[in-house]
Motif scaffolding. Structure first.
Motif, mmCIF file in Angstrom:
data_model
loop_
_atom_site.group_PDB
_atom_site.id
_atom_site.type_symbol
_atom_site.label_atom_id
_atom_site.label_comp_id
_atom_site.label_asym_id
_atom_site.label_seq_id
_atom_site.Cartn_x
_atom_site.Cartn_y
_atom_site.Cartn_z
ATOM 1 N N ASP A 127 -9.316 0.033 -1.981
ATOM 2 C CA ASP A 127 -10.494 0.222 -1.129
ATOM 3 C C ASP A 127 -11.471 1.206 -1.766
ATOM 4 O O ASP A 127 -12.690 0.971 -1.774
ATOM 5 C CB ASP A 127 -10.070 0.736 0.254
ATOM 6 N N ARG A 128 -10.947 2.297 -2.287
ATOM 7 C CA ARG A 128 -11.801 3.323 -2.879
ATOM 8 C C ARG A 128 -12.565 2.793 -4.095
ATOM 9 O O ARG A 128 -13.717 3.156 -4.329
ATOM 10 C CB ARG A 128 -10.951 4.527 -3.266
ATOM 11 N N ARG A 129 -11.938 1.913 -4.836
ATOM 12 C CA ARG A 129 -12.565 1.371 -6.045
ATOM 13 C C ARG A 129 -13.318 0.070 -5.795
ATOM 14 O O ARG A 129 -13.941 -0.479 -6.703
ATOM 15 C CB ARG A 129 -11.501 1.122 -7.117
ATOM 16 N N ALA A 172 13.041 1.724 0.788
ATOM 17 C CA ALA A 172 12.070 1.011 1.615
ATOM 18 C C ALA A 172 10.937 1.933 2.058
ATOM 19 O O ALA A 172 9.765 1.548 2.044
ATOM 20 C CB ALA A 172 12.759 0.386 2.834
ATOM 21 N N ASP A 173 11.272 3.157 2.460
ATOM 22 C CA ASP A 173 10.246 4.135 2.847
ATOM 23 C C ASP A 173 9.290 4.418 1.690
ATOM 24 O O ASP A 173 8.069 4.466 1.868
ATOM 25 C CB ASP A 173 10.914 5.443 3.285
ATOM 26 N N LEU A 174 9.838 4.615 0.490
ATOM 27 C CA LEU A 174 8.997 4.893 -0.671
ATOM 28 C C LEU A 174 8.118 3.691 -1.009
ATOM 29 O O LEU A 174 6.949 3.852 -1.371
ATOM 30 C CB LEU A 174 9.874 5.246 -1.882
ATOM 31 N N THR A 175 8.673 2.498 -0.888
ATOM 32 C CA THR A 175 7.905 1.283 -1.163
ATOM 33 C C THR A 175 6.724 1.156 -0.216
ATOM 34 O O THR A 175 5.595 0.865 -0.637
ATOM 35 C CB THR A 175 8.809 0.041 -1.043
ATOM 36 N N CYS A 176 6.965 1.371 1.073
ATOM 37 C CA CYS A 176 5.892 1.247 2.069
ATOM 38 C C CYS A 176 4.796 2.279 1.829
ATOM 39 O O CYS A 176 3.601 1.966 1.925
ATOM 40 C CB CYS A 176 6.462 1.411 3.473
ATOM 41 N N ALA A 177 5.190 3.512 1.528
ATOM 42 C CA ALA A 177 4.205 4.558 1.280
ATOM 43 C C ALA A 177 3.388 4.255 0.028
ATOM 44 O O ALA A 177 2.170 4.478 -0.014
ATOM 45 C CB ALA A 177 4.902 5.911 1.159
ATOM 46 N N TYR A 178 4.049 3.729 -1.009
ATOM 47 C CA TYR A 178 3.333 3.394 -2.239
ATOM 48 C C TYR A 178 2.362 2.235 -2.000
ATOM 49 O O TYR A 178 1.246 2.228 -2.528
ATOM 50 C CB TYR A 178 4.310 3.031 -3.347
ATOM 51 N N LEU A 179 2.799 1.257 -1.212
ATOM 52 C CA LEU A 179 1.908 0.149 -0.884
ATOM 53 C C LEU A 179 0.630 0.670 -0.237
ATOM 54 O O LEU A 179 -0.481 0.219 -0.569
ATOM 55 C CB LEU A 179 2.623 -0.829 0.052
ATOM 56 N N CYS A 180 0.757 1.627 0.661
ATOM 57 C CA CYS A 180 -0.432 2.196 1.310
ATOM 58 C C CYS A 180 -1.301 2.938 0.292
ATOM 59 O O CYS A 180 -2.538 2.863 0.350
ATOM 60 C CB CYS A 180 -0.014 3.122 2.451
ATOM 61 N N ASP A 199 -0.593 2.747 -14.102
ATOM 62 C CA ASP A 199 0.272 2.371 -15.214
ATOM 63 C C ASP A 199 0.646 0.892 -15.132
ATOM 64 O O ASP A 199 1.343 0.445 -14.231
ATOM 65 C CB ASP A 199 1.510 3.260 -15.281
ATOM 66 N N ASP A 200 0.168 0.141 -16.105
ATOM 67 C CA ASP A 200 0.387 -1.304 -16.235
ATOM 68 C C ASP A 200 -0.080 -2.090 -15.000
ATOM 69 O O ASP A 200 0.452 -3.171 -14.704
ATOM 70 C CB ASP A 200 1.863 -1.606 -16.502
ATOM 71 N N MET A 201 -1.054 -1.545 -14.288
ATOM 72 C CA MET A 201 -1.625 -2.243 -13.131
ATOM 73 C C MET A 201 -3.071 -2.612 -13.431
ATOM 74 O O MET A 201 -3.878 -1.763 -13.793
ATOM 75 C CB MET A 201 -1.553 -1.379 -11.881
ATOM 76 N N GLU A 202 -3.386 -3.879 -13.276
ATOM 77 C CA GLU A 202 -4.742 -4.376 -13.503
ATOM 78 C C GLU A 202 -5.438 -4.585 -12.158
ATOM 79 O O GLU A 202 -4.967 -5.345 -11.312
ATOM 80 C CB GLU A 202 -4.672 -5.697 -14.265
ATOM 81 N N PHE A 203 -6.547 -3.873 -11.952
ATOM 82 C CA PHE A 203 -7.358 -4.020 -10.742
ATOM 83 C C PHE A 203 -8.553 -4.917 -11.048
ATOM 84 O O PHE A 203 -9.196 -4.763 -12.085
ATOM 85 C CB PHE A 203 -7.844 -2.660 -10.240
ATOM 86 N N SER A 204 -8.854 -5.837 -10.133
ATOM 87 C CA SER A 204 -9.974 -6.756 -10.369
ATOM 88 C C SER A 204 -10.485 -7.320 -9.053
ATOM 89 O O SER A 204 -9.924 -7.070 -7.984
ATOM 90 C CB SER A 204 -9.547 -7.891 -11.303
ATOM 91 N N ASN A 205 -11.556 -8.099 -9.153
ATOM 92 C CA ASN A 205 -12.141 -8.810 -8.019
ATOM 93 C C ASN A 205 -12.112 -10.302 -8.292
ATOM 94 O O ASN A 205 -11.811 -10.729 -9.415
ATOM 95 C CB ASN A 205 -13.574 -8.315 -7.771
ATOM 96 N N PRO A 207 -5.004 3.015 8.830
ATOM 97 C CA PRO A 207 -5.281 2.598 10.212
ATOM 98 C C PRO A 207 -6.388 1.553 10.339
ATOM 99 O O PRO A 207 -6.444 0.850 11.353
ATOM 100 C CB PRO A 207 -5.669 3.912 10.904
ATOM 101 N N ALA A 208 -7.252 1.439 9.341
ATOM 102 C CA ALA A 208 -8.334 0.456 9.404
ATOM 103 C C ALA A 208 -7.871 -0.947 9.035
ATOM 104 O O ALA A 208 -8.593 -1.928 9.264
ATOM 105 C CB ALA A 208 -9.483 0.878 8.491
ATOM 106 N N LYS A 209 -6.681 -1.054 8.460
ATOM 107 C CA LYS A 209 -6.184 -2.355 8.031
ATOM 108 C C LYS A 209 -5.682 -3.171 9.223
ATOM 109 O O LYS A 209 -4.939 -2.676 10.067
ATOM 110 C CB LYS A 209 -5.048 -2.188 7.017
ATOM 111 N N ARG A 210 -6.087 -4.418 9.256
ATOM 112 C CA ARG A 210 -5.591 -5.335 10.280
ATOM 113 C C ARG A 210 -4.357 -6.036 9.715
ATOM 114 O O ARG A 210 -4.424 -6.659 8.662
ATOM 115 C CB ARG A 210 -6.669 -6.345 10.652
ATOM 116 N N PHE A 211 -3.237 -5.908 10.439
ATOM 117 C CA PHE A 211 -2.001 -6.498 9.919
ATOM 118 C C PHE A 211 -1.200 -7.151 11.030
ATOM 119 O O PHE A 211 -1.426 -6.912 12.222
ATOM 120 C CB PHE A 211 -1.143 -5.425 9.218
#
Length: 489
Positions: free
Chosen positions: A410-412, A395-403, A474-480, A29-33
């Motif tokens: 955000d947490r990291r 599509a439902d699973l994709t949207c939920a995973y995106l969130c 899994d096989d996801m690289e997080f960075s800034n 809910p805090a995301k502006r879209f």
């Protein structure tokens, strides 16, 4: 000109885009879209297609959203009913205020320096730009501007009217006319029985047969359960029943194709009678689910054939004539109207140019990650449904995973999420489907990998476990933007 900036931009206000907006509002809910829609109305496919009889080829208990019960009696619903459902969903959940119509995204450019996408948009005759950290493409999988239309010899000679279902004219009057529908897919089997109600006669002209299965338009068990239980509870139970049954029958068909073929053709013979040439007109050369099965509600196609209002011809077009079509075997079919239900033209994200740090992405050289992202392309997700089940399930699973992914970032304290494939991941075709519209486009699509998380299983149950409960690392690289990489929680 001031450039608007959002946390997330969703492109497309069809069934996937509206679902994405709901998930963002409820889980982030805090995301502006904002949702950008290139056309003047929401609904995507269900607003674009206006041909007679347009309807779903999946039951609405799985094509509908998980969060919005389908309440109408018909399980196999017509296009206007589905469009009303989408409009009601957007209105009830306050999604409408987030949609910008007539905003066509024509390019997307990623900058690693600030972890932002810059979108080039055509709106009201002007070029504008918007920026976002994460981009969710919900543009469907086919070209809205053009359908597949073979170059039939003699086309200009035909004295009647030729129309493609994707661009159905409002003034089309086929009452009392002789109609030929070229094609044997979902669009053709929808058009033929509907047009047969008013036309003098309708011929479904096909090069080769497709598996066609009848299903009741109304689900009696589902309607009874909805009368006995609260709406959401009944909807959830029906949805799960349909998912499990569909997955069971799909697996059985793939494991035992000859038995599945025998059963499917047996049902056709039951509808058309022992004297009908089912071998010629309804027996495909491929196994069940090598291509998608065509669904007809309440056996309407078979009833139209039995009544004589419609018929099927199987053969190859030689050329169009003044008053019809001649096949390569010399057969001539009279026609006043020819409908070229010859398929869709697939495209990925509208074929718009996507650049990462100035270099255009060749998606054909990427691997598809969890059915929604692409190797080495940061902060970009794409909704693509199942080939063997309802689009909205995936599509439902994709949207939920995106969130989930956004929450993790955000947490990291991370602003960039990039799928990275190891050198051991072999590339395989994106879709293992033999349909012509798929084969024509696969060289332009990404590949899938030989193992998770790059493998497409076409299984809702497996995807549910992976996308709702599985790891996001899994096989996801997080960075800034400073290129500092982190995989730690």
């Amino acid at each position: 000109m001031q450039v608007e900036t959002f946390d997330v931009i969703v492109v497309g206000a069809g069934i996937s885009g509206i679902g994405s907006a709901y998930h963002l509002m409820s889980q982030c809910p805090a995301k502006r879209f904002v949702v950008l829609e290139g056309r003047a109305r929401k609904g995507g496919t269900w607003d674009l297609f206006r041909y007679p009889g347009i309807r779903s080829d999946s039951d609405m208990f799985t094509l509908g959203y998980s969060f919005k019960p389908w309440t109408e009696a018909k399980a196999i619903a017509d296009g206007p009913s589905i469009l009303r459902y989408l409009e009601e969903t957007a209105r009830e959940h306050g999604i409408e205020e987030h949609i910008r119509y007539n905003h066509r995204v024509v390019a997307a450019d990623w900058s690693s320096d600030d972890a932002m996408w810059t979108l080039t948009i055509e709106a009201d005759g002007q070029t504008r730009r918007m920026r976002c950290n994460f981009l969710h493409m919900c543009t469907g999988y086919y070209n809205y501007e053009r359908g597949h239309a073979p170059d039939f010899a003699g086309r200009e000679q035909f004295a009647g009217r030729i129309v493609h279902p994707q661009f159905w004219p409002e003034d089309m009057d086929y009452s009392g006319k002789r109609v030929v529908v070229i094609g044997s897919g979902a669009t053709a089997v929808t058009l033929v029985p509907e047009m047969a109600k008013r036309a003098a006669h309708v011929v479904m002209l096909q090069r080769s047969p497709t598996y066609v299965v009848s299903r009741p338009g109304e689900d009696g068990f589902a309607n009874a359960l909805r009368r006995a239980l609260p709406s959401k509870l009944a909807y959830g139970l029906i949805r799960w029943r349909n998912v499990l049954l569909q997955q069971f029958f799909y697996r059985q068909a793939r494991r035992h194709p000859e038995k599945a073929k025998e059963r499917l053709l047996g049902w056709v013979r039951e509808h058309l009678g022992p004297d009908y040439d089912v071998d010629r007109h309804f027996t495909p050369r491929y196994n069940p689910w090598d291509q998608r099965l065509c669904l007809v509600p309440d056996a309407d196609l078979f009833e139209a054939i039995r009544s004589g209002a419609a018929s099927v011809e199987t053969g190859h077009v030689d050329r169009f004539l003044d008053d019809g079509i001649r096949l390569t075997d010399g057969t001539e079919i009279a026609a006043d109207i020819i409908v070229t239900a010859t398929g869709l033209e697939l495209q990925l994200m509208g074929d718009m140019p996507v650049r990462v740090d100035g270099k255009r992405v060749d998606f054909a050289q990427t691997l598809n990650y969890k059915g929604m992202m692409f190797s080495d392309v940061p902060n970009l997700a794409y909704s693509f449904g199942y080939t063997n089940a309802s689009w909205t399930l995936k599509a439902d699973l994709t949207c939920a995973y995106l969130c989930r992914l956004l929450q993790t970032m955000d947490r990291r304290g991370m602003r960039k999420a990039t799928p990275r494939a190891s050198s051991e991941t072999a590339a395989e075709p994106f879709l293992d489907f033999t349909s012509g519209y798929v084969r024509r486009a696969m060289e332009r699509f990404p590949k899938q990998g030989s193992k998770a998380p790059w493998k497409l299983h076409q299984s809702y149950l497996r995807d549910l476990m992976v996308l709702k409960y599985g790891s996001v690392d899994d096989d996801m690289e997080f960075s800034n933007p400073d290129s500092t990489v982190s995989r730690a929680a």
